[in-house]
Design a protein around this motif. Structure first.
Motif, PDB file in Angstrom:
ATOM      1  N   ARG A 141     -47.794  73.913  -3.237  1.00  9.33           N
ATOM      2  CA  ARG A 141     -49.322  74.131  -2.999  1.00  9.33           C
ATOM      3  C   ARG A 141     -50.189  72.981  -3.585  1.00  9.33           C
ATOM      4  O   ARG A 141     -49.958  72.475  -4.376  1.00  9.33           O
ATOM      5  N   LEU A 142     -51.235  72.988  -2.520  1.00 11.51           N
ATOM      6  CA  LEU A 142     -51.876  71.802  -2.865  1.00 11.51           C
ATOM      7  C   LEU A 142     -52.623  71.982  -4.333  1.00 11.51           C
ATOM      8  O   LEU A 142     -52.745  70.955  -4.724  1.00 11.51           O
ATOM      9  N   THR A 143     -53.238  73.106  -4.698  1.00 13.83           N
ATOM     10  CA  THR A 143     -54.186  73.067  -5.834  1.00 13.83           C
ATOM     11  C   THR A 143     -53.538  72.684  -7.144  1.00 13.83           C
ATOM     12  O   THR A 143     -53.885  72.480  -7.767  1.00 13.83           O
ATOM     13  N   ASP A 144     -52.218  73.043  -7.069  1.00 15.14           N
ATOM     14  CA  ASP A 144     -51.667  73.060  -8.440  1.00 15.14           C
ATOM     15  C   ASP A 144     -50.129  72.513  -8.309  1.00 15.14           C
ATOM     16  O   ASP A 144     -49.467  72.326  -9.533  1.00 15.14           O
ATOM     17  N   GLY A 145     -49.796  72.290  -6.968  1.00 14.91           N
ATOM     18  CA  GLY A 145     -48.135  71.895  -6.990  1.00 14.91           C
ATOM     19  C   GLY A 145     -47.146  72.862  -7.136  1.00 14.91           C
ATOM     20  O   GLY A 145     -46.109  72.676  -6.936  1.00 14.91           O
ATOM     21  N   VAL A 146     -47.519  74.115  -7.055  1.00 14.50           N
ATOM     22  CA  VAL A 146     -46.723  75.273  -7.353  1.00 14.50           C
ATOM     23  C   VAL A 146     -45.602  75.513  -6.137  1.00 14.50           C
ATOM     24  O   VAL A 146     -46.219  75.277  -5.022  1.00 14.50           O
ATOM     25  N   VAL A 147     -44.520  75.795  -6.277  1.00 14.11           N
ATOM     26  CA  VAL A 147     -43.546  75.642  -4.973  1.00 14.11           C
ATOM     27  C   VAL A 147     -43.957  77.182  -4.252  1.00 14.11           C
ATOM     28  O   VAL A 147     -44.300  78.047  -4.610  1.00 14.11           O
ATOM     29  N   VAL A 148     -44.011  76.802  -2.954  1.00 15.77           N
ATOM     30  CA  VAL A 148     -44.332  77.964  -1.872  1.00 15.77           C
ATOM     31  C   VAL A 148     -43.367  77.832  -0.635  1.00 15.77           C
ATOM     32  O   VAL A 148     -42.681  76.825  -0.493  1.00 15.77           O
ATOM     33  N   TRP A 149     -43.283  78.802  -0.194  1.00 13.03           N
ATOM     34  CA  TRP A 149     -42.438  79.047   1.220  1.00 13.03           C
ATOM     35  C   TRP A 149     -43.039  79.612   2.222  1.00 13.03           C
ATOM     36  O   TRP A 149     -44.143  80.212   1.851  1.00 13.03           O
ATOM     37  N   ARG A 150     -42.792  79.089   3.375  1.00 11.14           N
ATOM     38  CA  ARG A 150     -43.490  79.504   4.723  1.00 11.14           C
ATOM     39  C   ARG A 150     -43.116  80.892   5.026  1.00 11.14           C
ATOM     40  O   ARG A 150     -41.848  81.039   4.989  1.00 11.14           O
ATOM     41  N   THR A 151     -44.128  81.606   5.361  1.00 10.87           N
ATOM     42  CA  THR A 151     -43.610  83.347   5.691  1.00 10.87           C
ATOM     43  C   THR A 151     -43.688  83.291   7.162  1.00 10.87           C
ATOM     44  O   THR A 151     -44.203  82.487   7.911  1.00 10.87           O
ATOM     45  N   ASN A 207     -46.490  66.482 -17.268  1.00 11.69           N
ATOM     46  CA  ASN A 207     -45.945  67.232 -16.024  1.00 11.69           C
ATOM     47  C   ASN A 207     -46.252  68.474 -15.409  1.00 11.69           C
ATOM     48  O   ASN A 207     -45.943  68.795 -14.213  1.00 11.69           O
ATOM     49  N   TRP A 208     -47.412  69.052 -15.927  1.00  9.56           N
ATOM     50  CA  TRP A 208     -47.720  70.215 -15.055  1.00  9.56           C
ATOM     51  C   TRP A 208     -49.290  70.610 -14.956  1.00  9.56           C
ATOM     52  O   TRP A 208     -49.787  71.598 -15.125  1.00  9.56           O
ATOM     53  N   ILE A 209     -50.071  69.438 -14.628  1.00 13.37           N
ATOM     54  CA  ILE A 209     -51.155  69.400 -14.357  1.00 13.37           C
ATOM     55  C   ILE A 209     -51.554  70.031 -13.056  1.00 13.37           C
ATOM     56  O   ILE A 209     -51.364  69.497 -11.960  1.00 13.37           O
ATOM     57  N   LEU A 264     -41.366  68.014  -8.437  1.00 12.45           N
ATOM     58  CA  LEU A 264     -40.901  69.240  -8.038  1.00 12.45           C
ATOM     59  C   LEU A 264     -41.897  70.579  -8.186  1.00 12.45           C
ATOM     60  O   LEU A 264     -41.764  71.271  -7.506  1.00 12.45           O
ATOM     61  N   HIS A 265     -42.139  70.505  -9.264  1.00 15.82           N
ATOM     62  CA  HIS A 265     -43.034  72.071  -9.777  1.00 15.82           C
ATOM     63  C   HIS A 265     -44.451  71.782  -9.744  1.00 15.82           C
ATOM     64  O   HIS A 265     -45.056  72.776  -9.699  1.00 15.82           O
ATOM     65  N   ALA A 266     -44.964  70.498  -9.932  1.00 16.26           N
ATOM     66  CA  ALA A 266     -46.549  70.267 -10.116  1.00 16.26           C
ATOM     67  C   ALA A 266     -46.627  68.772  -9.947  1.00 16.26           C
ATOM     68  O   ALA A 266     -45.948  67.983  -9.731  1.00 16.26           O
ATOM     69  N   TYR A 267     -48.104  68.703 -10.295  1.00 17.11           N
ATOM     70  CA  TYR A 267     -48.736  67.250 -10.151  1.00 17.11           C
ATOM     71  C   TYR A 267     -48.297  66.708 -11.471  1.00 17.11           C
ATOM     72  O   TYR A 267     -48.352  67.439 -12.674  1.00 17.11           O
ATOM     73  N   MET A 268     -47.915  65.524 -11.824  1.00 15.94           N
ATOM     74  CA  MET A 268     -47.442  64.428 -12.902  1.00 15.94           C
ATOM     75  C   MET A 268     -48.545  63.548 -13.109  1.00 15.94           C
ATOM     76  O   MET A 268     -48.759  62.944 -12.006  1.00 15.94           O
ATOM     77  N   LEU A 269     -49.231  63.484 -14.151  1.00 18.19           N
ATOM     78  CA  LEU A 269     -49.935  62.494 -14.307  1.00 18.19           C
ATOM     79  C   LEU A 269     -49.398  61.381 -15.387  1.00 18.19           C
ATOM     80  O   LEU A 269     -49.000  61.777 -16.500  1.00 18.19           O
ATOM     81  N   ARG A 270     -49.313  60.245 -14.845  1.00 17.36           N
ATOM     82  CA  ARG A 270     -48.720  59.069 -15.638  1.00 17.36           C
ATOM     83  C   ARG A 270     -49.589  58.223 -16.355  1.00 17.36           C
ATOM     84  O   ARG A 270     -50.600  57.804 -15.632  1.00 17.36           O
ATOM     85  N   VAL A 271     -49.682  58.207 -17.682  1.00 16.49           N
ATOM     86  CA  VAL A 271     -50.776  57.565 -18.179  1.00 16.49           C
ATOM     87  C   VAL A 271     -50.193  56.107 -19.020  1.00 16.49           C
ATOM     88  O   VAL A 271     -49.177  56.314 -19.615  1.00 16.49           O
TER      89      VAL A 271
END
Lengths: 551, 108
Positions: B21-31, A94-96, A49-56
């Motif tokens: 967002r591709l680089t960090d997964g942060v939630v984004v919205w289309r403007t 959870n947040w990498i 949902l919020h970020a990339y998750m790395l499962r090790v």
């Protein structure tokens, strides 16, 4: 502990370099997401949902203090200062950030850990009893055989694109702590009437959308035939498993549809053709793997040394000992379970500082070895009993001595809707609230062994089907609802729970669980009768009548 | 990146297009300007299925900024402020619904 060789280290370094190049190409646009996604998944990288998750993976649940310390470092430097231990002997970060992932993986690879086989339609990280090699009465150390399977299955070219993921678990003790009956393949290590080592082979177990308890297809497979027989199973599954419908692609559906007998016949026919080939394990090969497991240099110690006897006068220590310490195969030693379920905390989470503390304690008192169990707790498998009082004091100071292992507060929960892109409902806050309702641990001990499992969706990562009390989150009209099952169990008597009644709202769950437990306390035949045994004796109806009258 | 299952989506109120967002997964919205924002207040809002599909298609062109775009419900308050339209989206905006045990990372 298993000792990795230069081949393992080189392989992991090359794999990280490969992934670093893939990330670079994804970030500069040379790869699109459709091309990149299967590559990241093969390295255990999910987008949640919020970020990339790395499962090790933590193969067969065994970690060195050095490895755990490195995981703490990764949590601290690349994540938000904690990691989450899962029900599959993995740890998740959870947040990498994507561009930090190659560096994090490189640091993990330096200590021999990685995310390979934690995702994708391959043979996943093989799991086993977290007390392996330490618990009395084992037929053999199941990790030997898990390691043989790990080496066989890692990047296996024929089984890299199976119809679906594939999970294997092994138990070698009388009591099954590996939940083998709810795995795609379950292996029960034992000896036959003439003392030969071998496996009972079960197939087609699993939870998720269509739960099944595995069926035994071979009561005794000579141990040295393990790989050829597993290969025969994989080939039958790979050939006949459905690929047209993701929900019907697991081996359990195939076994259910054609029947265990027909499946076994197909496996035996395939096995006859390959059993004497390259996969036949020679004594030398087995001995080579066995020799790479280095066991502690146990001393001849007393079971009741003076330090231990004196500490038992402290009720807090005595309570922790009764709850968290188990007999060891070697006199004078114990197996210690470290609860990662302090009341009200997210089940299975450990901060970087806690991981460092546990690594230090493992070095000081447990031969530098830590284990991870599917119950989302950690273990120190070999602690001298004379050291237990000091270990307890140091665990207690770090908030790691909650004496609630196997009690109503020791709740298994998946990350749920708070993290997971697949979830429909939250699991962690439900677990936290239930745990708070039973915060009085004296009362919890009076209730006795009681496993609560919570999943935030039908995929069942929280193993709700096999919880003594199972809780499944579902979504209806934009609201969270929860289905309750009673009587499931994941041990050698594994069975799926029975639905109690209509789903209830988020706010109703803790009270309903309290009512279920109160009903059990009234109905149990003796104070020693476990919750799951009361349910087995009476069925769910008495619980249903009481609980739904109140809600 | 477009969610194929949403090609027949039903729209019963205001919606937007969201992704990670591709680089960090942060939630984004289309403007409305055709970019991405980390602030839901800047999200483009539409109210019909054809508009939503068009917005989704615009977000799914091979720009390399966001992953997994899909149509998500929003709520509009009396003063026009935009908020997430269901629990999943509220969690995506605000984060997990319990206190996290750790601290911020050191790495950039």
């Amino acid at each position: 502990m298993y000792v990795y060789d230069e081949f393992d280290r080189t392989f992991l370094a090359e794999r990280v370099a490969e992934f670093r190049d893939q990330v670079t190409r994804r970030l500069d646009g040379a790869l699109n997401e459709d091309e990149f996604k299967p590559l990241r998944l093969m390295n255990g990288v999910y987008l949640q949902l919020h970020a990339y998750m790395l499962r090790v993976a933590i193969p067969y649940g065994t970690l060195s203090a050095h490895q755990l310390r490195r995981m703490a470092h990764v949590a601290r430097v690349y994540d938000r200062g904690y990691g989450h231990f899962t029900t599959r002997q993995n740890i998740q970060f959870n947040w990498i950030k994507l561009d930090n992932l190659p560096d994090a993986m490189a640091e993990l690879a330096e200590v021999g850990v990685h995310g390979i086989q934690t995702s994708g339609n391959c043979i996943r990280n093989v799991t086993t009893d977290q007390w392996a090699g330490a618990v009395p009465g084992e037929f053999d150390d199941p990790r030997i055989w898990a390691e043989i399977l790990r080496q066989y299955s890692t990047l296996h070219p024929e089984f890299t694109y199976l119809p679906r993921k594939f999970k294997i678990a092994i138990t070698a003790a009388g009591h099954d702590r590996a939940a083998i009956k709810v795995h795609d393949v379950g292996l029960r290590l034992h000896r036959n009437d003439v003392g030969e080592l071998g496996f009972e082979v079960l197939v087609g177990g699993g939870l998720g959308r269509t739960p099944f308890v595995g069926k035994s297809i071979r009561p005794f497979l000579p141990a040295r035939e393990l790989l050829s027989y597993i290969e025969a199973i994989m080939r039958v599954y790979n050939q006949y498993g459905r690929r047209d419908n993701i929900y019907k692609a697991r081996i359990k559906i195939l076994v259910h549809e054609i029947g265990a007998e027909a499946f076994a016949e197909a496996v035996e026919a395939e096995w006859e053709a390959i059993r004497d080939g390259a996969l036949h394990l020679s004594d030398e090969m087995i001995a080579d793997i066995r020799s790479r497991f280095v066991y502690p240099a146990y001393e001849a110690l007393e079971d009741e040394p003076a330090e231990f006897v004196a500490a038992m006068g402290d009720p807090r220590f005595a309570t922790w000992f009764a709850n968290s310490v188990h007999a060891h195969k070697v006199p004078g030693y114990s197996i210690v379970t470290i609860s990662l379920k302090p009341v009200g905390a997210p089940p299975g989470d450990a901060t970087a500082d806690q991981m460092d503390t546990i690594a230090d304690l493992a070095d000081a008192y447990a031969f530098g070895e830590i284990r991870v169990g599917h119950e989302q707790n950690l273990c120190l498998p070999s602690v001298a009993r004379r050291d237990l009082p000091e270990l307890w004091r140091r665990l207690d100071a770090a908030g790691l001595a909650t004496p609630n292992v196997n009690l109503v507060n020791d709740i298994i929960a998946c990350p749920g809707l708070d993290y997971c892109a697949l979830a429909n409902a939250r699991a962690i806050p439900v677990a936290q609230e239930i745990a708070k309702r039973f915060a009085d641990l004296d009362k919890a001990r009076g209730i006795g062994r009681l496993h609560i499992n919570i999943s935030g969706c039908i995929n069942a990562c929280g193993h709700h089907h096999v919880g003594h009390i199972g809780i499944l989150g579902v979504e209806k009209n934009g609201q969270e609802f929860y289905q309750i099952t009673l009587g499931g169990r994941a041990d050698e008597q594994a069975q799926l729970g029975t639905l109690l009644g209509p789903a209830v709202s988020y706010d109703q769950v803790p009270g309903l669980v309290e009512d279920v437990v109160a009903t059990y306390m009234e109905l149990r035949a003796t104070p020693q009768e476990l919750f799951v045994d009361t349910v087995a004796r009476l069925g769910v109806e008495p619980f249903k009548e009481r609980v739904y009258a109140a809600h | 990146m477009a969610a194929p299952q949403q090609q027949k989506l039903k729209v019963n109120g205001p919606v937007t297009v969201t992704a990670n967002r591709l680089t960090d997964g942060v939630v984004v919205w289309r403007t409305a300007a055709g970019g991405w924002s980390t602030d839901i207040a800047e999200a483009a809002i539409v109210t019909t299925a054809p508009e939503a599909i068009a917005l989704l298609e615009s977000a799914s062109t091979p720009h390399n900024e966001a992953v997994g775009a899909y149509v998500a419900p929003v709520v509009l308050s009396g003063n026009g402020a935009i908020g997430p339209g269901n629990l999943r989206e509220r969690i995506r905006v605000a984060g997990p619904t319990f206190a996290l045990p750790g601290a911020e990372p050191h790495a950039s």
